[in-house]
Structures are given as structure tokens and as C-alpha cells.
Design an enzyme around this catalytic site. Structure first.
Site, PDB file in Angstrom:
ATOM      1  N   TRP A   1       5.545   0.308  18.968  1.00  0.00           N
ATOM      2  CA  TRP A   1       6.809   0.898  19.433  1.00  0.00           C
ATOM      3  C   TRP A   1       6.662   2.379  19.737  1.00  0.00           C
ATOM      4  O   TRP A   1       7.590   3.004  20.222  1.00  0.00           O
ATOM      5  CB  TRP A   1       7.927   0.665  18.414  1.00  0.00           C
ATOM      6  CG  TRP A   1       7.506   0.883  16.996  1.00  0.00           C
ATOM      7  CD1 TRP A   1       7.561   2.051  16.307  1.00  0.00           C
ATOM      8  CD2 TRP A   1       6.962  -0.093  16.110  1.00  0.00           C
ATOM      9  NE1 TRP A   1       7.080   1.877  15.045  1.00  0.00           N
ATOM     10  CE2 TRP A   1       6.704   0.554  14.887  1.00  0.00           C
ATOM     11  CE3 TRP A   1       6.651  -1.457  16.225  1.00  0.00           C
ATOM     12  CZ2 TRP A   1       6.151  -0.101  13.780  1.00  0.00           C
ATOM     13  CZ3 TRP A   1       6.114  -2.103  15.123  1.00  0.00           C
ATOM     14  CH2 TRP A   1       5.871  -1.428  13.927  1.00  0.00           C
ATOM     15  N   ARG A   2       5.500   2.947  19.430  1.00  0.00           N
ATOM     16  CA  ARG A   2       5.277   4.353  19.795  1.00  0.00           C
ATOM     17  C   ARG A   2       4.666   4.473  21.178  1.00  0.00           C
ATOM     18  O   ARG A   2       4.392   5.579  21.647  1.00  0.00           O
ATOM     19  CB  ARG A   2       4.361   5.023  18.758  1.00  0.00           C
ATOM     20  CG  ARG A   2       5.084   5.236  17.436  1.00  0.00           C
ATOM     21  CD  ARG A   2       4.281   6.027  16.445  1.00  0.00           C
ATOM     22  NE  ARG A   2       5.053   6.230  15.220  1.00  0.00           N
ATOM     23  CZ  ARG A   2       4.529   6.503  14.039  1.00  0.00           C
ATOM     24  NH1 ARG A   2       3.208   6.615  13.920  1.00  0.00           N
ATOM     25  NH2 ARG A   2       5.296   6.663  12.993  1.00  0.00           N
TER      26      ARG A   2
ATOM     27  N   GLU B   1      13.247  -0.629  14.844  1.00  0.00           N
ATOM     28  CA  GLU B   1      13.918  -0.005  13.708  1.00  0.00           C
ATOM     29  C   GLU B   1      14.671  -1.026  12.858  1.00  0.00           C
ATOM     30  O   GLU B   1      14.684  -0.924  11.637  1.00  0.00           O
ATOM     31  CB  GLU B   1      14.865   1.102  14.185  1.00  0.00           C
ATOM     32  CG  GLU B   1      14.147   2.346  14.720  1.00  0.00           C
ATOM     33  CD  GLU B   1      13.214   2.986  13.691  1.00  0.00           C
ATOM     34  OE1 GLU B   1      13.383   2.765  12.482  1.00  0.00           O
ATOM     35  OE2 GLU B   1      12.291   3.706  14.108  1.00  0.00           O
TER      36      GLU B   1
ATOM     37  N   GLN C   1      13.629  -2.327   5.345  1.00  0.00           N
ATOM     38  CA  GLN C   1      13.137  -3.088   4.174  1.00  0.00           C
ATOM     39  C   GLN C   1      11.864  -3.865   4.447  1.00  0.00           C
ATOM     40  O   GLN C   1      11.526  -4.776   3.705  1.00  0.00           O
ATOM     41  CB  GLN C   1      14.178  -4.097   3.665  1.00  0.00           C
ATOM     42  CG  GLN C   1      15.253  -3.535   2.808  1.00  0.00           C
ATOM     43  CD  GLN C   1      16.314  -2.935   3.651  1.00  0.00           C
ATOM     44  OE1 GLN C   1      16.630  -3.445   4.692  1.00  0.00           O
ATOM     45  NE2 GLN C   1      16.842  -1.837   3.213  1.00  0.00           N
ATOM     46  N   THR C   2      11.169  -3.537   5.508  1.00  0.00           N
ATOM     47  CA  THR C   2      10.008  -4.338   5.863  1.00  0.00           C
ATOM     48  C   THR C   2       8.876  -3.415   6.303  1.00  0.00           C
ATOM     49  O   THR C   2       9.102  -2.484   7.065  1.00  0.00           O
ATOM     50  CB  THR C   2      10.370  -5.306   7.016  1.00  0.00           C
ATOM     51  OG1 THR C   2      11.605  -5.950   6.707  1.00  0.00           O
ATOM     52  CG2 THR C   2       9.297  -6.361   7.189  1.00  0.00           C
TER      53      THR C   2
ATOM     54  N   TYR D   1      16.200 -11.165   5.265  1.00  0.00           N
ATOM     55  CA  TYR D   1      17.474 -10.513   5.592  1.00  0.00           C
ATOM     56  C   TYR D   1      17.944 -10.935   6.974  1.00  0.00           C
ATOM     57  O   TYR D   1      18.040 -10.128   7.898  1.00  0.00           O
ATOM     58  CB  TYR D   1      17.325  -8.990   5.526  1.00  0.00           C
ATOM     59  CG  TYR D   1      17.234  -8.443   4.126  1.00  0.00           C
ATOM     60  CD1 TYR D   1      18.294  -8.552   3.247  1.00  0.00           C
ATOM     61  CD2 TYR D   1      16.079  -7.808   3.678  1.00  0.00           C
ATOM     62  CE1 TYR D   1      18.214  -8.051   1.957  1.00  0.00           C
ATOM     63  CE2 TYR D   1      15.985  -7.308   2.381  1.00  0.00           C
ATOM     64  CZ  TYR D   1      17.069  -7.439   1.538  1.00  0.00           C
ATOM     65  OH  TYR D   1      16.985  -6.940   0.267  1.00  0.00           O
TER      66      TYR D   1
ATOM     67  N   TYR E   1      20.997   5.337   9.134  1.00  0.00           N
ATOM     68  CA  TYR E   1      19.560   5.447   9.388  1.00  0.00           C
ATOM     69  C   TYR E   1      19.190   5.004  10.799  1.00  0.00           C
ATOM     70  O   TYR E   1      18.551   5.745  11.559  1.00  0.00           O
ATOM     71  CB  TYR E   1      18.723   4.648   8.371  1.00  0.00           C
ATOM     72  CG  TYR E   1      17.315   4.519   8.869  1.00  0.00           C
ATOM     73  CD1 TYR E   1      16.458   5.628   8.827  1.00  0.00           C
ATOM     74  CD2 TYR E   1      16.870   3.362   9.499  1.00  0.00           C
ATOM     75  CE1 TYR E   1      15.194   5.571   9.376  1.00  0.00           C
ATOM     76  CE2 TYR E   1      15.605   3.296  10.048  1.00  0.00           C
ATOM     77  CZ  TYR E   1      14.770   4.391   9.981  1.00  0.00           C
ATOM     78  OH  TYR E   1      13.530   4.337  10.537  1.00  0.00           O
TER      79      TYR E   1
ATOM     80  N   ASP F   1      15.519   7.453   5.604  1.00  0.00           N
ATOM     81  CA  ASP F   1      15.226   6.186   4.945  1.00  0.00           C
ATOM     82  C   ASP F   1      14.605   6.494   3.572  1.00  0.00           C
ATOM     83  O   ASP F   1      14.622   7.640   3.123  1.00  0.00           O
ATOM     84  CB  ASP F   1      14.289   5.331   5.808  1.00  0.00           C
ATOM     85  CG  ASP F   1      12.880   5.894   5.877  1.00  0.00           C
ATOM     86  OD1 ASP F   1      12.664   7.057   5.452  1.00  0.00           O
ATOM     87  OD2 ASP F   1      11.977   5.181   6.340  1.00  0.00           O
TER      88      ASP F   1
ATOM     89  N   CYS G   1      -1.676  13.827  -2.858  1.00  0.00           N
ATOM     90  CA  CYS G   1      -1.271  15.214  -2.651  1.00  0.00           C
ATOM     91  C   CYS G   1      -2.381  16.082  -2.035  1.00  0.00           C
ATOM     92  O   CYS G   1      -2.096  16.999  -1.276  1.00  0.00           O
ATOM     93  CB  CYS G   1      -0.813  15.830  -3.975  1.00  0.00           C
ATOM     94  SG  CYS G   1       0.717  15.083  -4.595  1.00  0.00           S
TER      95      CYS G   1
ATOM     96  N   CYS H   1       4.809  22.464  -1.915  1.00  0.00           N
ATOM     97  CA  CYS H   1       5.558  21.319  -2.437  1.00  0.00           C
ATOM     98  C   CYS H   1       5.964  21.608  -3.880  1.00  0.00           C
ATOM     99  O   CYS H   1       5.133  21.658  -4.787  1.00  0.00           O
ATOM    100  CB  CYS H   1       4.722  20.045  -2.375  1.00  0.00           C
ATOM    101  SG  CYS H   1       5.546  18.620  -3.136  1.00  0.00           S
TER     102      CYS H   1
ATOM    103  N   SER I   1      16.453 -10.483  -3.979  1.00  0.00           N
ATOM    104  CA  SER I   1      16.695  -9.270  -4.778  1.00  0.00           C
ATOM    105  C   SER I   1      17.613  -9.565  -5.958  1.00  0.00           C
ATOM    106  O   SER I   1      17.533  -8.906  -6.982  1.00  0.00           O
ATOM    107  CB  SER I   1      17.268  -8.149  -3.918  1.00  0.00           C
ATOM    108  OG  SER I   1      17.687  -8.628  -2.677  1.00  0.00           O
TER     109      SER I   1
END
Length: 389
Positions: free
Chosen positions: A27-28, A40, A45-46, A85, A123, A141, A202, A211, A319
Site C-alpha cells: 500500500w506504500r 488501513e 488489530q491485524t 472482526y 484513527y 494507533d 532502544c 527519549c 477477546s
DNA sequence: AATGCGGGGCG
DNA sequence: CGCCCAGCATT
């Protein structure tokens, strides 16, 4: 060090990092708002790796707003099969139909209009507006909440809706002029690949120097998040009903109601076992469960079967519910027939505790039906293990 | 604010 | 194998 310095440092370094480290995702490769929107919704959730094959297949089958708007819902659900979902798929098609009817097929580029579409929340609205139209809207998100909680040492509980509002305000301030799409994607990319939930990397992070979470030594304790309550356990007896004669090799399946859990999906008939039933390991448990299964299917659906033996066990966690399934092989005796609701199916209307059902539809499943109608993964796995194809 | 709604990955 | 991941709609 001023807070504003920390903010501009963050945005600048993050964009530089993204330019070098961004993944090449399907999708980019496009700015088509419809493509971005599909990706999107699938990504809610995936994880990325799961979505990629679905994304390709979905757009191959429904390449345009028009194609998706005009498709039978059944086909959309089938294309979504396994993603979970499923209301996402239903809402997406409803929204695309609205785009076709009210916006001439063009995905709206205003916050108000796009947010009015079914399944488009804060979102998704921000993601599509920023990525497809480069509008300076935040797209917050779970990744973004984690990254910003750590970098700015935010200790608010991210499970609370009010926390997301606050982080949206912060994220909006961070967007560099004219770079909304890349910035939002960079933020999520960092969360997905570097600033991970457990043991964040990190030392490879482009913003580690400022940070606050890392400097305080508590990056891996952030974000603060209250735990969800555990799913309630349910034991269910499942009927594996093989057809005979003309239906030999086919399995009787049922379509679930149009609303609620796994809405409109197909499944093997099953019943909830009362908690008072003996545990599966106990002597006589199978006999008791098979008797209960036979009686309940007859009462609930007018479906008459003779359970003969346990076949296999399966588990499935939602869930909020944990299913422990035991599948019983059954001999088919008959089904009280009502008006056919589904083409080729057998419908049956029976009253139960909730009143009249909207029509229980049963159908013998063979290879053709398996390729046509959507089943939740747990039943796909049962059928596969049983050698049905 | 709380709950319903799937499925997969990781240590 | 237990634990974690988490957008949107509804109530």
C-alpha cells in the site's frame, strides 16, 4: 533542553530514519485513497504480514470503489475469511456504497465527511487523510501511543479513551509542515519495528538520545495499560454431520444470525454445554454431551441427528470468550424444513427462549460451498483436519 | 466508561 | 503454552 527542542528533534530525526528504513509495503506503492483505505481497515488489530496476502487478493477481486459497492456481501465476507472482526468487512462495504452514492465514488478528503462513514473512526480517518491526501491530521494507533508514551514519559493509562485524545493533540503538534503522511507512517513504523511492546530495540532507535522513557530507564514499563479481563470459558459440543446418498462426502453447515458474534458466517452446528456437565475427562462425559447435543439440536433447530463418537478437540479464543470444542461424529436423521431462505439451502424457523429466530439456514458443504462461503478459522481447521475439501 | 468483536505471534 | 497485541460500534 526545551520541550520544543525535544519535539522538533523527534520529528526531524524520525523522518530521516523513515526515509532510510521504511519497509516496502504494497500500500506504500500507491497514493490511491481507496487502496490506502482498504489497507488501513485491514490493519486494524491485524499485523502487516497477515494483511499482505489479503490486501492483494481483495483488490484483485474488488479493484475499485464501484466494484466493491456492487459486490454481493457474501463475496466480501469470503474475501475477509480468516482476518477476523468481520464487522470491519460489512462496515467497509456499507461505507464504500455511501462513497459511491453520495460522493460520486471519490473517497472524501475532509475530516467531517470521511468520519461519517461506517467503520471509519479517529484513527482510520487520520490515516487516510494524511497518507492519501497529506492532510495534517494525527493517526493515533497502539504503536503511536506506545512510542509517544515512552519518548515523552507519559504515564496515563492508554486503555482510557481520554488518553488517546491527549496523545492525538500531541501528535498533531509534531507533524512537520507538508509531511503528514510520511510522519504518521514513520511513527507507526518505529513502533512496529524498533519501539516494540516487549524488549524495545532502544540502541537502534533514531530518537534514543532524547527519549525520556529510556533516560529514566523505564522504557519497557511504558505505556501504562490496565489489563483486560480474561475471556469467559465456554465448552461446546460440535456436530460433524456427514451426508449420505446424494450428499455423500458433504458436511452439514449452518449460517449464523446476521448480527453478533461471527455474524452471517457459516459453521458446524454446535451447542453450549451447561457448566454442570462433567468435565471432558470424566467417565461418561462424552455420553452425556452426545445426549445433550442430540436433544438441543432437535429443540433449537429441528435438526435430528444421532451422535456416535468423539472425533477431535479444538480451541478458539475470542477477546471475550474462550471456546473449548469437542467435535462429535453424527448420523444424519433429518431436518424439519421451513421456507428456503438461502439458495440451495434449507431454512428452518423455530422459536426458542429469545422468540422467533430470523431463520436458521442449513446447507450441505462440499468443495463448491467451501470455495463460496466464509467460515471462521476454527471451523476451517476442523474441516481440514477431518479431510473435507 | 465499559463491553462486544477474531486471530496470530512471541518468549 | 500462557501472555500480549488493540480500532470501532454500541450501550
Amino acid at each position: 533542553m526545551d520541550t520544543n527542542d525535544a519535539k522538533s528533534y523527534f520529528s526531524v530525526r524520525l523522518l530521516e530514519w523513515y526515509d532510510v528504513h521504511k519497509r516496502d509495503l504494497p500500500w506504500r506503492r500507491s497514493r490511491n485513497p481507496y487502496y490506502i483505505w482498504i489497507s488501513e481497515v485491514m490493519l486494524q488489530q491485524t499485523r502487516v504480514e497477515t494483511v499482505i496476502p489479503y490486501y492483494h487478493r481483495f483488490l484483485e477481486r474488488f479493484p475499485t470503489v464501484e466494484a466493491l459497492a456492487d459486490a454481493p456481501e457474501e463475496q466480501v465476507l469470503k474475501a475477509w475469511e480468516g482476518l477476523g472482526y468481520y464487522s470491519r468487512a460489512r462496515n467497509l462495504q456499507a461505507a464504500v456504497r455511501e462513497v459511491k452514492e453520495s460522493y460520486g465514488g471519490r473517497v472524501p478528503d475532509s475530516k467531517e465527511e470521511i468520519s461519517s462513514l461506517k467503520g471509519v473512526g479517529p484513527y482510520t480517518a487520520g490515516a487516510v487523510l494524511s497518507i492519501a491526501y497529506n492532510k495534517p491530521e494525527p493517526a493515533v494507533d497502539g504503536n503511536v501511543m506506545r512510542v509517544l508514551s515512552r519518548y515523552f514519559l507519559l504515564r496515563d493509562d492508554i486503555a482510557k479513551p481520554s488518553t488517546r485524545i491527549g496523545i492525538e493533540k500531541l501528535a498533531r503538534e509534531l507533524i512537520p509542515e507538508g509531511k503528514a503522511g510520511d510522519f504518521n507512517q514513520a511513527l507507526m513504523e518505529l513502533g512496529a519495528t524498533v519501539c516494540t511492546p516487549k524488549s524495545p530495540h532502544c540502541l537502534t532507535c533514531p530518537v534514543m538520545e532524547l527519549c525520556a522513557g529510556r533516560l529514566e530507564g523505564i522504557a519497557d514499563e511504558l505505556p501504562v495499560k490496565t489489563k483486560a479481563k480474561p475471556p469467559r470459558p465456554e465448552r461446546r459440543a460440535v456436530a460433524f454431520i456427514e451426508g449420505a446418498g446424494e450428499e455423500a462426502g458433504r458436511i452439514l453447515a449452518r449460517q449464523r444470525p446476521k448480527e453478533g458474534l461471527l455474524a452471517s458466517m457459516w459453521e458446524l452446528p454446535h451447542v453450549l454445554l451447561p457448566e454442570t456437565m462433567p468435565e471432558p475427562e470424566a467417565a461418561g462425559a462424552d455420553a452425556a454431551a452426545m445426549r445433550f447435543l442430540r436433544e438441543k439440536l432437535a429443540a433449537e433447530y429441528g435438526l435430528n441427528v444421532e451422535p456416535t463418537e468423539p472425533m477431535m478437540d479444538a480451541e478458539h479464543t475470542f477477546s471475550h470468550i474462550h471456546w473449548r470444542l469437542r467435535v462429535y461424529r453424527c448420523r444424519f436423521l433429518g431436518l424439519a424444513e421451513g421456507p428456503a431462505v438461502h439458495d440451495g439451502g434449507v431454512a428452518n424457523n423455530t422459536a426458542d427462549d429469545d422468540g422467533l429466530r430470523d431463520g436458521d439456514v442449513f446447507l450441505w458443504f462440499g468443495e463448491k460451498e467451501l470455495g463460496q462461503y466464509a467460515l471462521p478459522n476454527v471451523f476451517l481447521k476442523i474441516l481440514k483436519q477431518a479431510g473435507v475439501r
